[in-house]
Structures are given as structure tokens and as C-alpha cells.
Write an enzyme that holds these catalytic residues in place. Structure first.
Site, PDB file in Angstrom:
ATOM      1  N   ASP A  91      29.775 -53.421 -91.811  1.00 38.97           N
ATOM      2  CA  ASP A  91      29.622 -52.375 -90.794  1.00 38.97           C
ATOM      3  C   ASP A  91      28.982 -51.161 -91.452  1.00 38.97           C
ATOM      4  O   ASP A  91      29.605 -50.500 -92.290  1.00 38.97           O
ATOM      5  CB  ASP A  91      30.982 -51.989 -90.191  1.00 38.97           C
ATOM      6  N   LEU A  92      27.746 -50.860 -91.120  1.00 38.30           N
ATOM      7  CA  LEU A  92      26.964 -49.835 -91.794  1.00 38.30           C
ATOM      8  C   LEU A  92      27.682 -48.493 -91.825  1.00 38.30           C
ATOM      9  O   LEU A  92      28.016 -47.929 -90.777  1.00 38.30           O
ATOM     10  CB  LEU A  92      25.607 -49.697 -91.112  1.00 38.30           C
ATOM     11  N   ASP A  93      27.898 -47.987 -93.037  1.00 37.59           N
ATOM     12  CA  ASP A  93      28.533 -46.681 -93.261  1.00 37.59           C
ATOM     13  C   ASP A  93      29.908 -46.563 -92.613  1.00 37.59           C
ATOM     14  O   ASP A  93      30.345 -45.461 -92.255  1.00 37.59           O
ATOM     15  CB  ASP A  93      27.627 -45.543 -92.765  1.00 37.59           C
ATOM     16  N   GLU A  94      30.600 -47.686 -92.446  1.00 35.53           N
ATOM     17  CA  GLU A  94      31.926 -47.675 -91.824  1.00 35.53           C
ATOM     18  C   GLU A  94      33.001 -48.162 -92.790  1.00 35.53           C
ATOM     19  O   GLU A  94      34.138 -48.382 -92.391  1.00 35.53           O
ATOM     20  CB  GLU A  94      31.926 -48.562 -90.576  1.00 35.53           C
TER      21      GLU A  94
END
Length: 282
Positions: free
Chosen positions: A224-227
Site C-alpha cells: 500500500d503506497l506510503d501506507e
């Protein structure tokens, strides 16, 4: 010869855990030099980090005894020699402030790492790498060769025996497959604003909106991108007199400091994963 170790563990909370762990280390001839614990009442989990000295057993013997001790408590644990630097690979694109900062801190003895390789999709920092005598690998990435490029990147990471991968402003999105392979051992840094600005030239967007705070976030890499689980964050004040250049310079300083702290805490085994969050024993 006395050896210093770091033990980290997590397990379902129950009465007597601190007593049990300290008692076990006493039986092994261990002298506790630093200890921290946290009880998460929301999840019912217990987290602990201990640094201790022991001259009775080697690491293999300690791990064997720990395995038997931990089983009844359903403990997830890790034991590390405190003196061993963490083998690290850094990935970077065309913004070198975080890379430069990490290299300087490493050579100054401020980070317990061994930077064994630098991987980049551009050639910009090969001379910087050479000045620190670190192998530099230029691996171009585009939409047609992404799978092959990541395979080569992972091959280098494996060859170097890297325990940690630092994305020091590496501006390519990692595939879900590579994120899974690097789970729990890859740290990313990115700008974070209130409000958040995504895409190109975030500091220009922030200046256009007249923000009063700029900041940065260091987190573990997930699909999950930048999560991913957050390790560290910080902010810097801004006001109407700041130019885009002012914001960019202050933002880069903040990014460098936040990433350095995250890397330091990770390599000192102070960060424990707690679901989608972290426990950080600073």
C-alpha cells in the site's frame, strides 16, 4: 568473553512476563543493562526490548534456550549481537540529501550500519558513492523493464546479505512482489504536509497553498503506497515570507533528520511491529 545482546519480543500479555524474562536471563548468566516494555491494551499484546551482557553462552546456545523458553508464552522474539552493524543497501534517485546525510552519519560512527551498496536508477551519485568506497549500481527503470530491474535490485540486496534497505528518496514505486520480499526490512522517507500534496513538485504546491507546517514521515515499505507502519515523523514551521526554495531546503533537512532517526532506531532494534503500527523504544 562478555558479549552484549539485544533481545526483542512480543506475545499475548499475561501476569509475570517481566519476571519470567528477567529470571530466564539471570539463569543464563545475563546482566540486564537496558530494558523497556509496553502493554497494548487494545490488542492484548506485550512488547519488550532488553540489552544484556552474558559470558556463559554463545549466541547459538542462547537461541536454543530461548526457543524452549518462549514457546509456552507464544513469543515472537529476535536476538542480536549488539556490536554487529546492520548490513544496509541504500536506493536513491536524483535527490541526494538523504543519501549524503546517511553516508556521513555512517562514516562518523553515528549509525550502527554497514552500507554495502547503493542502487540508483540514475548515475548522479556514483562519485559520491566512490568517495565513501561504496559499490554503486546503476539500474535504469522504465515501464518496459521494471520486472527485470527489480530482479537485479533484489539480487544485489541478497548478494550483500542486506538486513535493511533504505529508500533515500528513491522515486520509483516498488512492485507488490518486491514489497513482500522486503517486508519489515525496508524503510522509506517521504514529505508529508497538512494538507498532503501528492505528485510532482510538492513544495511548489505547498507554497501555493500557503502552508504553515511542512514535514516528513519515515515508514516501513508495504504494497500500500506510503501506507506502511510509521516509525518517525517531524514538522517544521513555515510562514508567508518563505519562498519555494526556503520550503524545499527546510523540507530536505527535515526529511534527512527523520530518516536518520528511523534508521538508527531500526538498527538499534528499537522498533517492533504492532500490526499496522509500530512500538518504538527510544
Amino acid at each position: 568473553m562478555t558479549q552484549a545482546y539485544i533481545l526483542t519480543l512480543s506475545c499475548p500479555d499475561r501476569l509475570g512476563l517481566v519476571h519470567a524474562v528477567s529470571g530466564f536471563l539471570l539463569e543464563q548468566g545475563g546482566n540486564i543493562e537496558e530494558a523497556a516494555q509496553y502493554n497494548d491494551h487494545d490488542t492484548g499484546l506485550f512488547f519488550m526490548r532488553l540489552q544484556f551482557a552474558c559470558d556463559r553462552h554463545d549466541a547459538a546456545a542462547l537461541r536454543e534456550r530461548l526457543t524452549a523458553f518462549a514457546e509456552p508464552f507464544q513469543m515472537h522474539w529476535h536476538l542480536h549481537a549488539a556490536c554487529e552493524p546492520v548490513k544496509t543497501v541504500i536506493m536513491v534517485s536524483r535527490e541526494g540529501h538523504c543519501l549524503n546525510d546517511l553516508l556521513f552519519r555512517w562514516k562518523s560512527g553515528l549509525l550502527p550500519v554497514q552500507i554495502s551498496a547503493i542502487i540508483s536508477n540514475h548515475r548522479d551519485f556514483y562519485q559520491l558513492a566512490a568517495s565513501y568506497n561504496v559499490p554503486f549500481h546503476h539500474i535504469p527503470v522504465n515501464k518496459d523493464n521494471k520486472a527485470q530491474a527489480e530482479a537485479r535490485q533484489f539480487e544485489i540486496i541478497q548478494q550483500e546479505g542486506a538486513e535493511l534497505v533504505v529508500l533515500a528518496r528513491y522515486m520509483q514505486v516498488l512492485s507488490d512482489d518486491l514489497c513482500r520480499k522486503l517486508s519489515g526490512r525496508a524503510i522509506n522517507i517521504h514529505h508529508s504536509f497538512l494538507p498532503s500534496f501528492k505528485g510532482a513538485k510538492p513544495y511548489y504546491q505547498a507554497h501555493d497553498r500557503g502552508v504553515k507546517l511542512i514535514g516528513a514521515t519515515a515508514h516501513y515499505v508495504t504494497a500500500d503506497l506510503d501506507e506502511g507502519p510509521i516509525i518517525e515523523q517531524d514538522v517544521a514551521r513555515a510562514d508567508h515570507t518563505d519562498t519555494v526554495e526556503d520550503l524545499t531546503a527546510r523540507g530536505r533537512d527535515t526529511e534527512s533528520q527523520v530518516l536518520a532517526r528511523a534508521v538508527k532506531w531500526h538498527t538499534e532494534r528499537r522498533v517492533l511491529l504492532n500490526g499496522h503500527k509500530t512500538v518504538v523504544f527510544r
